[in-house]
Motif scaffolding. Sequence first.
Motif, short mmCIF file in Angstrom:
data_model
loop_
_atom_site.label_atom_id
_atom_site.label_comp_id
_atom_site.label_asym_id
_atom_site.label_seq_id
_atom_site.Cartn_x
_atom_site.Cartn_y
_atom_site.Cartn_z
N CYS A 549 13.79 30.03 18.30
CA CYS A 549 14.76 29.37 19.16
C CYS A 549 15.87 30.37 19.45
N TYR A 550 15.93 30.83 20.71
CA TYR A 550 16.90 31.87 21.10
C TYR A 550 18.26 31.23 21.40
N THR A 551 19.31 31.86 20.91
CA THR A 551 20.68 31.44 21.19
C THR A 551 21.24 32.28 22.33
N GLN A 552 21.54 31.69 23.50
CA GLN A 552 21.44 30.30 23.84
C GLN A 552 21.23 30.18 25.35
N LEU A 553 21.11 28.95 25.84
CA LEU A 553 20.80 28.74 27.26
C LEU A 553 21.96 29.16 28.15
N THR A 554 23.17 28.70 27.86
CA THR A 554 24.31 28.98 28.73
C THR A 554 25.51 29.45 27.92
N ASP A 555 26.41 30.15 28.57
CA ASP A 555 27.74 30.32 28.00
C ASP A 555 28.38 28.95 27.84
N VAL A 556 29.22 28.80 26.84
CA VAL A 556 29.96 27.55 26.64
C VAL A 556 31.39 27.89 26.23
N GLU A 557 32.33 27.54 27.09
CA GLU A 557 33.74 27.79 26.84
C GLU A 557 33.92 29.24 26.38
N GLN A 558 34.36 29.48 25.12
CA GLN A 558 34.64 30.85 24.70
C GLN A 558 33.41 31.64 24.25
N GLU A 559 32.25 31.02 24.25
CA GLU A 559 31.02 31.75 23.92
C GLU A 559 30.40 32.29 25.20
N ILE A 560 30.12 33.59 25.23
CA ILE A 560 29.49 34.20 26.41
C ILE A 560 28.15 34.81 26.02
N ASN A 561 27.44 34.11 25.14
CA ASN A 561 26.14 34.60 24.68
C ASN A 561 24.97 33.83 25.29
N GLY A 562 25.17 33.29 26.48
CA GLY A 562 24.10 32.56 27.15
C GLY A 562 23.25 33.46 28.02
N LEU A 564 22.44 32.17 30.83
CA LEU A 564 23.08 31.74 32.07
C LEU A 564 24.58 31.68 31.83
N THR A 565 25.36 31.82 32.89
CA THR A 565 26.78 31.58 32.76
C THR A 565 27.01 30.08 32.54
N TYR A 566 28.26 29.72 32.25
CA TYR A 566 28.57 28.31 31.99
C TYR A 566 28.25 27.45 33.21
N ASP A 567 28.41 27.99 34.42
CA ASP A 567 28.08 27.23 35.63
C ASP A 567 26.65 27.45 36.09
N ARG A 568 25.80 27.88 35.14
CA ARG A 568 24.33 27.92 35.33
C ARG A 568 23.87 29.00 36.31
N LYS A 569 24.56 30.11 36.38
CA LYS A 569 24.11 31.25 37.17
C LYS A 569 23.38 32.23 36.24
N PRO A 570 22.14 32.63 36.59
CA PRO A 570 21.41 33.58 35.73
C PRO A 570 22.16 34.91 35.64
N LYS A 571 22.25 35.44 34.42
CA LYS A 571 22.93 36.72 34.23
C LYS A 571 22.06 37.89 34.69
N VAL A 572 20.76 37.73 34.58
CA VAL A 572 19.78 38.68 35.10
C VAL A 572 18.68 37.86 35.75
#
Length: 585
Positions: A549-562, A564-572
């Motif tokens: 289980c990979y962390t994680q699907l989206t960024d959430v507030e102060q976490e930027i380890n998604g 996708l960004t918090y607004d669901r834009k793919p980072k790559v």
Amino acid sequence: MVRTEYPRPQFQRTEWMNLNGQWEFEFDDERAGLREQWQHGGRNFSKKIQVPYGFESKLSGIGDPAAHDVVWYQRDFQLSDAYRNKRVLIHFGAVDYTAIVWVNGMKVGEHEGGHTSFSFDVTEALQEGDNKLVVRAEDYARDLAVPRGKQYWKDQSETIFYTRTTGIWQTVWLEPVSEIYIERVKLTPDIDANTCSLRVFVSGLELVSGKVELKVTAIFKSAVEAESTFAIGKSVSSHIISLNDFNYHDSRWNRWWSPEHPHLYDLQLVLTVDGKEVDRVDSYFGMRKISIEKGKVCLNNHPYYMKLVLDQGYFPDGLLTAPSDDSIRQDVELTKAMGFNGARKHQKIEDPRYLYWCDKLGLLVWGETANAYEMHENYVLRFTSEWQAAVERDYNHPCIIAWVPLNESWGVPNILHDKREQQHALAMYHLTKSLDPTRFVISNDGWEHMKSDLLTIHDYEWREDKLNERYSDLESALQARPADRQLHVGGIKYEGEPIVVSEFGGISFKKSDWEGWGYSGANSDEDFLSRLAAVIRPMLQSPVVQGFCYTQLTDVEQEINGLLTYDRKPKVPLEQIKRIMDGLS
């Protein structure tokens, strides 16, 4: 009106009334409401709120993240002729954390538990013309013994904790039913016997003297596959329907449910008294089996590698509440597009609409509840009650393959030595198994397991060589000490459970205006993809790991380890992530 879709897609009636939209709203920081009898509807509240969004969210129209533990809602409603001479039920998808409900000044019920659904019969409180609905919700912002999940007890979000949600955060709706009606049904598929068992709960049976029968029709792609009529003599009864012609060895032709082939049967339930229809419910089910065979995780009797993503289920403008049904579906579609076949819903009992889209589109789900952070008697009472309600509510969804009552020893922080906490985790395993013996149960995900069906490990090592070494063989994997914790406690020993690395990765990559953190950092698209491949490859190549289980699907507030960004834009590009998940990069 917002969130207009049917809120309970696996148990639908034709007639219903959505009560979402604008309500009157009031903070009650002084706790004056009960003393001043606001429940009688004589007070004009000073604010407006968009239900079902918590007042902390932007979509509520208020957007106040401060702690207000007691809040009040009210609105008027009128009933159509379809409700005449019927019992009327009011349903709440979820209210965090407690709720008291009045109709026309009459108390119709109260509920505790911030993530689970509840209903009240309001018939006796109704009147002709306008009806006044009042709700008092109380949260406990600072109480760490309340099951809260990722909702922070401090004023500002930080580390792994996010903005709170208080009060109504899922759909509110009315429904007319007859004196006797189908309260709920539990559906248990058996692909080996080609059957589906029904556990039927009927309300009001004692009010009728005629012959009560239930007609059950199973339909696959518009064709009737099974049709049976059963006599109903008790309020809870069990029945079996037999299905034919789907048990093919070639997966291209069978009718089993899987992420690759999410086949579903439609189910019609018709209740009659002396031949006259009194209730009709539309449902569905999937023929699906999850098991462990010879030490291997199997889906539908075949070994199956789980590629899950950690999904917090938070949204920038709605927090715990998705802005729309389309946004829920989009999350499932984006998850699949990146090559994942499942999601671990983290610290949140999810909206039934999410589970519906996972059933419909094909995505495995690990169902996890919101944990507390302190252990005492009040916590145990609260937690076990809410968890049982969650398992019962979501039992029928074929997408759910595992239950996770506890995560990383949250709520049982001294489980290494505290025998009471050990027994609590063990009790949660057996309690869950007593409600649902058909799915995996993980007593304490990540480390410090009591009895569990899977050995799950949380490991945020980012160096490929270290991961390769750690998961190169069984002996090395069992030496893991995630966060310097033991894998087992309380005298529990490893007994051959499949190993799943159920949290790892967490690569931070800033691709939006949000500032934040992650477990390791990337500085370009190429660097991010390289780091992602470096943690995925050891999982796919390991001879002992049977899923991740990979962390994680989206960024959430102060976490930027998604991803996708918090607004669901793919980072790559999604296809590049999928190549890595497929072992092609």
